[in-house]
Design a protein around this motif. Structure first.
Motif, PDB file in Angstrom:
ATOM      1  N   THR A  63       0.833  -1.194   0.000  1.00  0.00           N
ATOM      2  CA  THR A  63       0.000   0.000   0.000  1.00  0.00           C
ATOM      3  C   THR A  63       0.876   1.255   0.000  1.00  0.00           C
ATOM      4  O   THR A  63       1.927   1.296   0.639  1.00  0.00           O
ATOM      5  N   ASN A  64       0.463   2.237  -0.787  1.00  0.00           N
ATOM      6  CA  ASN A  64       1.159   3.528  -0.903  1.00  0.00           C
ATOM      7  C   ASN A  64       2.446   3.468  -1.741  1.00  0.00           C
ATOM      8  O   ASN A  64       3.216   4.424  -1.745  1.00  0.00           O
ATOM      9  N   GLY A  91       2.604   3.476  -4.958  1.00  0.00           N
ATOM     10  CA  GLY A  91       2.470   4.301  -6.163  1.00  0.00           C
ATOM     11  C   GLY A  91       1.803   3.579  -7.322  1.00  0.00           C
ATOM     12  O   GLY A  91       1.964   3.956  -8.481  1.00  0.00           O
ATOM     13  N   LYS A  92       1.016   2.552  -7.021  1.00  0.00           N
ATOM     14  CA  LYS A  92       0.358   1.761  -8.053  1.00  0.00           C
ATOM     15  C   LYS A  92      -0.627   2.586  -8.874  1.00  0.00           C
ATOM     16  O   LYS A  92      -0.620   2.555 -10.097  1.00  0.00           O
ATOM     17  N   SER A  93      -1.485   3.329  -8.169  1.00  0.00           N
ATOM     18  CA  SER A  93      -2.493   4.123  -8.880  1.00  0.00           C
ATOM     19  C   SER A  93      -1.834   5.237  -9.674  1.00  0.00           C
ATOM     20  O   SER A  93      -2.256   5.552 -10.791  1.00  0.00           O
ATOM     21  N   THR A  94      -0.795   5.839  -9.097  1.00  0.00           N
ATOM     22  CA  THR A  94      -0.063   6.892  -9.801  1.00  0.00           C
ATOM     23  C   THR A  94       0.501   6.338 -11.108  1.00  0.00           C
ATOM     24  O   THR A  94       0.428   6.986 -12.148  1.00  0.00           O
ATOM     25  N   GLU A 114      -3.319   8.887  -3.538  1.00  0.00           N
ATOM     26  CA  GLU A 114      -3.167   9.739  -2.366  1.00  0.00           C
ATOM     27  C   GLU A 114      -2.080   9.218  -1.451  1.00  0.00           C
ATOM     28  O   GLU A 114      -1.797   8.020  -1.439  1.00  0.00           O
ATOM     29  N   PHE A 166      -4.116   2.412   1.747  1.00  0.00           N
ATOM     30  CA  PHE A 166      -5.317   1.851   1.141  1.00  0.00           C
ATOM     31  C   PHE A 166      -6.213   2.893   0.472  1.00  0.00           C
ATOM     32  O   PHE A 166      -7.417   2.920   0.686  1.00  0.00           O
ATOM     33  N   ALA A 167      -5.611   3.775  -0.329  1.00  0.00           N
ATOM     34  CA  ALA A 167      -6.412   4.739  -1.074  1.00  0.00           C
ATOM     35  C   ALA A 167      -7.282   4.014  -2.095  1.00  0.00           C
ATOM     36  O   ALA A 167      -8.392   4.434  -2.399  1.00  0.00           O
ATOM     37  N   THR A 168      -6.778   2.917  -2.622  1.00  0.00           N
ATOM     38  CA  THR A 168      -7.526   2.152  -3.626  1.00  0.00           C
ATOM     39  C   THR A 168      -8.069   0.867  -3.015  1.00  0.00           C
ATOM     40  O   THR A 168      -7.338   0.159  -2.339  1.00  0.00           O
ATOM     41  N   LYS A 183       9.524   5.807  -7.133  1.00  0.00           N
ATOM     42  CA  LYS A 183       9.910   6.922  -6.252  1.00  0.00           C
ATOM     43  C   LYS A 183      11.422   7.121  -6.205  1.00  0.00           C
ATOM     44  O   LYS A 183      11.977   7.464  -5.153  1.00  0.00           O
ATOM     45  N   ASP A 186      12.965   9.421  -7.377  1.00  0.00           N
ATOM     46  CA  ASP A 186      13.249  10.844  -7.140  1.00  0.00           C
ATOM     47  C   ASP A 186      13.518  11.105  -5.659  1.00  0.00           C
ATOM     48  O   ASP A 186      14.153  12.090  -5.299  1.00  0.00           O
ATOM     49  N   ALA A 199       7.053   7.510 -10.954  1.00  0.00           N
ATOM     50  CA  ALA A 199       5.716   7.501 -11.562  1.00  0.00           C
ATOM     51  C   ALA A 199       5.141   8.904 -11.677  1.00  0.00           C
ATOM     52  O   ALA A 199       4.328   9.180 -12.556  1.00  0.00           O
TER      53      ALA A 199
HETATM   54  N1  LIG Z   1       7.957  11.360  -4.748  1.00  0.00           N
HETATM   55  C1  LIG Z   1       7.191  10.470  -5.366  1.00  0.00           C
HETATM   56  N2  LIG Z   1       5.964  10.226  -4.902  1.00  0.00           N
HETATM   57  C2  LIG Z   1       5.210   9.321  -5.551  1.00  0.00           C
HETATM   58  C3  LIG Z   1       5.677   8.632  -6.706  1.00  0.00           C
HETATM   59  N3  LIG Z   1       4.707   7.794  -7.112  1.00  0.00           N
HETATM   60  C4  LIG Z   1       3.680   7.959  -6.257  1.00  0.00           C
HETATM   61  N4  LIG Z   1       3.965   8.879  -5.328  1.00  0.00           N
HETATM   62  C5  LIG Z   1       3.111   9.345  -4.213  1.00  0.00           C
HETATM   63  O1  LIG Z   1       2.882   8.275  -3.321  1.00  0.00           O
HETATM   64  C6  LIG Z   1       1.580   8.367  -2.758  1.00  0.00           C
HETATM   65  C7  LIG Z   1       0.830   7.072  -2.953  1.00  0.00           C
HETATM   66  O2  LIG Z   1       0.572   6.900  -4.316  1.00  0.00           O
HETATM   67  P1  LIG Z   1      -0.621   5.992  -4.825  1.00  0.00           P
HETATM   68  O3  LIG Z   1      -0.496   5.917  -6.317  1.00  0.00           O
HETATM   69  O4  LIG Z   1      -1.923   6.394  -4.250  1.00  0.00           O
HETATM   70  O5  LIG Z   1      -0.173   4.608  -4.184  1.00  0.00           O
HETATM   71  P2  LIG Z   1      -0.943   3.204  -4.249  1.00  0.00           P
HETATM   72  O6  LIG Z   1       0.116   2.163  -4.369  1.00  0.00           O
HETATM   73  O7  LIG Z   1      -2.000   3.220  -5.290  1.00  0.00           O
HETATM   74  O8  LIG Z   1      -1.537   3.155  -2.789  1.00  0.00           O
HETATM   75  P3  LIG Z   1      -2.884   2.422  -2.215  1.00  0.00           P
HETATM   76  O9  LIG Z   1      -3.935   2.474  -3.252  1.00  0.00           O
HETATM   77  O10 LIG Z   1      -3.171   3.233  -1.030  1.00  0.00           O
HETATM   78  O11 LIG Z   1      -2.459   1.022  -1.886  1.00  0.00           O
HETATM   79  C8  LIG Z   1       0.918   9.553  -3.435  1.00  0.00           C
HETATM   80  O12 LIG Z   1       1.017  10.673  -2.591  1.00  0.00           O
HETATM   81  C9  LIG Z   1       1.735   9.743  -4.704  1.00  0.00           C
HETATM   82  O13 LIG Z   1       1.735  11.077  -5.163  1.00  0.00           O
HETATM   83  C10 LIG Z   1       7.010   8.932  -7.171  1.00  0.00           C
HETATM   84  O14 LIG Z   1       7.501   8.393  -8.154  1.00  0.00           O
HETATM   85  N5  LIG Z   1       7.710   9.856  -6.459  1.00  0.00           N
END
Ligand SMILES: Nc1nc2c(ncn2[C@@H]2O[C@H](COP(=O)(O)OP(=O)(O)OP(=O)(O)O)[C@@H](O)[C@H]2O)c(=O)[nH]1
Ligand SMILES: [Mg+2]
Length: 413
Positions: free
Chosen positions: A195-196, A198-201, A214, A218-220, A307, A309, A333
């Motif tokens: 979780t978190n 960056g999958k959705s991103t 977000e 668990f945003a998704t 991530k 960066d 991402a």
């Molecule tokens: N700095 C940085 N932040 C990132 C990157 N990719 C994603 N994020 C941030 O990481 C956070 C989580 O991203 P999501 O895409 O919601 O992650 P997820 O894996 O879908 O998370 P859940 O759905 O909660 O399991 C967000 O605030 C994004 O903006 C990246 O490449 N660099």
């Protein structure tokens, strides 16, 4: 809130994560505690003396909820509630609570309510009170008294039966939708990861999906599928779904098995890792453990280290990951860095499921030649002879369309 965990190599990391989960659920964390034990005590999970000591602090600080980082048995929860004289939650109820807040689709809502009720039923005590869903408290907390308890138990049982029936109907509908999609025979890739991570991103960056991304755990919850057209002309259906976490409650995995079928059926998994997270390696293992639990272990997997960066220019971390996962790619991402390499890797990992053929097409069949370039990946072309000659990777479902022009199967050549 007071947090406790059993002795363990990374119990501190896990506690930190538990605090994050509690905050996500709307709680305010005021403290934590740890007891090292060889094995949990049967009655109260932590030792009786330790429980009394923690309870004393909780009373002084006027704490209303104590959360344990492990799954407690119903008896342990009840005993601990007596010692602490406030509500006791475990990691499972906390994660369930967050899922309940996040669920959007009908299926998601039903799945999570079912898991929640099943977990709750044996644990109902007066601290839970009346089971109307009230906002603000963690774990379906209400305010009424013990008299409600028996009625609540019956209501919970009735409700479980109802939800199970409703879920059956919703699932049949989704099954029909999936069958329709499978007729396209497009390759299916599922984005998985902690979780978190960056999958959705990533899905958004690749497909402009507009999925909520977000900085929240668990945003998704509900799967989103989008078509991705690779530079090689291959179409991939890419699904973003619920993130995993360590100690993901088994009841939740069960409840979400239907949703996670996307993952089980995928031709390829895209495992997104937050490479900047100090526990990235443990997170990879936690994800692998859940994949195993849902029966998706050993699937072809493209490791994506996200991530980058946030690595402050340090290439060591990236290098270490890529050494361990030779076909992995590292990306950002949010900025799109590394995405071309990711697409190329996706294309080459999905390629084996395509046919690789040599075709000969008369020059005047311009429609066929145009169509070939549109739907297939043309690797070589030669217009010089009396007929045009191609080497192309062709999606299996279009076999029939081009079969009259096949002269050689290059996979066996
Ligand atoms: N700095 C940085 N932040 C990132 C990157 N990719 C994603 N994020 C941030 O990481 C956070 C989580 O991203 P999501 O895409 O919601 O992650 P997820 O894996 O879908 O998370 P859940 O759905 O909660 O399991 C967000 O605030 C994004 O903006 C990246 O490449 N660099
Ligand atoms: Mg997400």
């Amino acid at each position: 809130m007071e947090l406790k965990s059993l002795n363990g190599r990374d119990s501190n990391d896990s506690l930190e994560e538990l605090a994050e989960l509690a905050t996500t659920a709307g709680g305010e964390v005021v403290g934590d505690g740890l007891q090292k034990l060889a094995a949990p005590c049967a009655g109260t999970f932590i030792g009786k003396g330790k429980a009394d000591e923690f309870a004393f602090h909780c009373r002084r600080a006027d704490i209303d909820t104590v959360i344990f980082d492990e799954e407690l048995s119903p008896a342990q929860s009840r005993n601990l509630e007596r010692v602490f004289n406030c509500k006791i939650l475990d990691r499972t109820s906390l994660i369930l609570d967050i899922f309940a807040q996040r669920a959007r689709t009908r299926e998601g809502k039903l799945q999570i309510e079912l898991a929640q009720l099943q977990h709750l039923l044996p644990r109902l005590t007066r601290f839970w009170g009346h089971l109307s869903r009230q906002k603000g408290g963690i774990g379906m907390r209400g305010g009424e008294g013990e008299t409600q308890l028996e009625t609540d138990r019956r209501r919970v049982q009735d409700r479980i039966a109802r939800i199970s029936r409703d879920l059956e109907v919703v699932r049949r509908q989704r099954f029909t939708q999936r069958n329709a999609r499978q007729r396209n025979h497009w390759a299916l890739a599922s984005i998985v990861g902690y979780t978190n991570a960056g999958k959705s991103t990533l899905l958004n960056t690749l497909t402009g999906a507009g999925v909520l991304a977000e900085d929240k755990l668990f945003a998704t919850l509900d799967p989103t599928t989008r078509r991705l057209r690779l530079p090689t002309n291959q179409n991939v259906l890419l699904t973003d779904t619920v993130g995993f976490i360590r100690k993901l409650p088994h009841s939740l995995v069960e409840a979400f098995k239907a949703t996670l079928e996307e993952v089980v059926q995928a031709d390829l998994l895209v495992h997104v890792v937050d490479a900047s997270h100090p526990q990235a390696e443990e997170q990879i293992q936690a994800v692998d453990a859940v994949l195993k639990e849902i029966g998706a272990e050993g699937k072809p997997t493209l490791m994506v280290f996200n991530k980058i960066d946030q690595l402050n220019g340090s290439r060591d971390v990236q290098t270490r990951f890529l050494e361990r996962h030779p076909h992995g790619v590292s990306i950002c991402a949010t900025s799109g860095e590394g995405i071309p390499a990711l697409l190329a890797e996706l294309g080459s990992q999905l390629r084996p499921i395509r046919e690789f053929m040599e075709l000969v097409v008369p020059h005047d069949r311009t429609g066929v030649i145009a169509r070939l370039h549109e739907v297939a990946q043309v690797v070589e072309r030669d217009y010089n002879g009396d007929q045009a000659r191609f080497k192309a990777r062709i999606p299996p479902h279009l076999h029939g369309e081009f079969a009259p022009f096949f002269v050689r199967d290059l996979r066996t050549a």
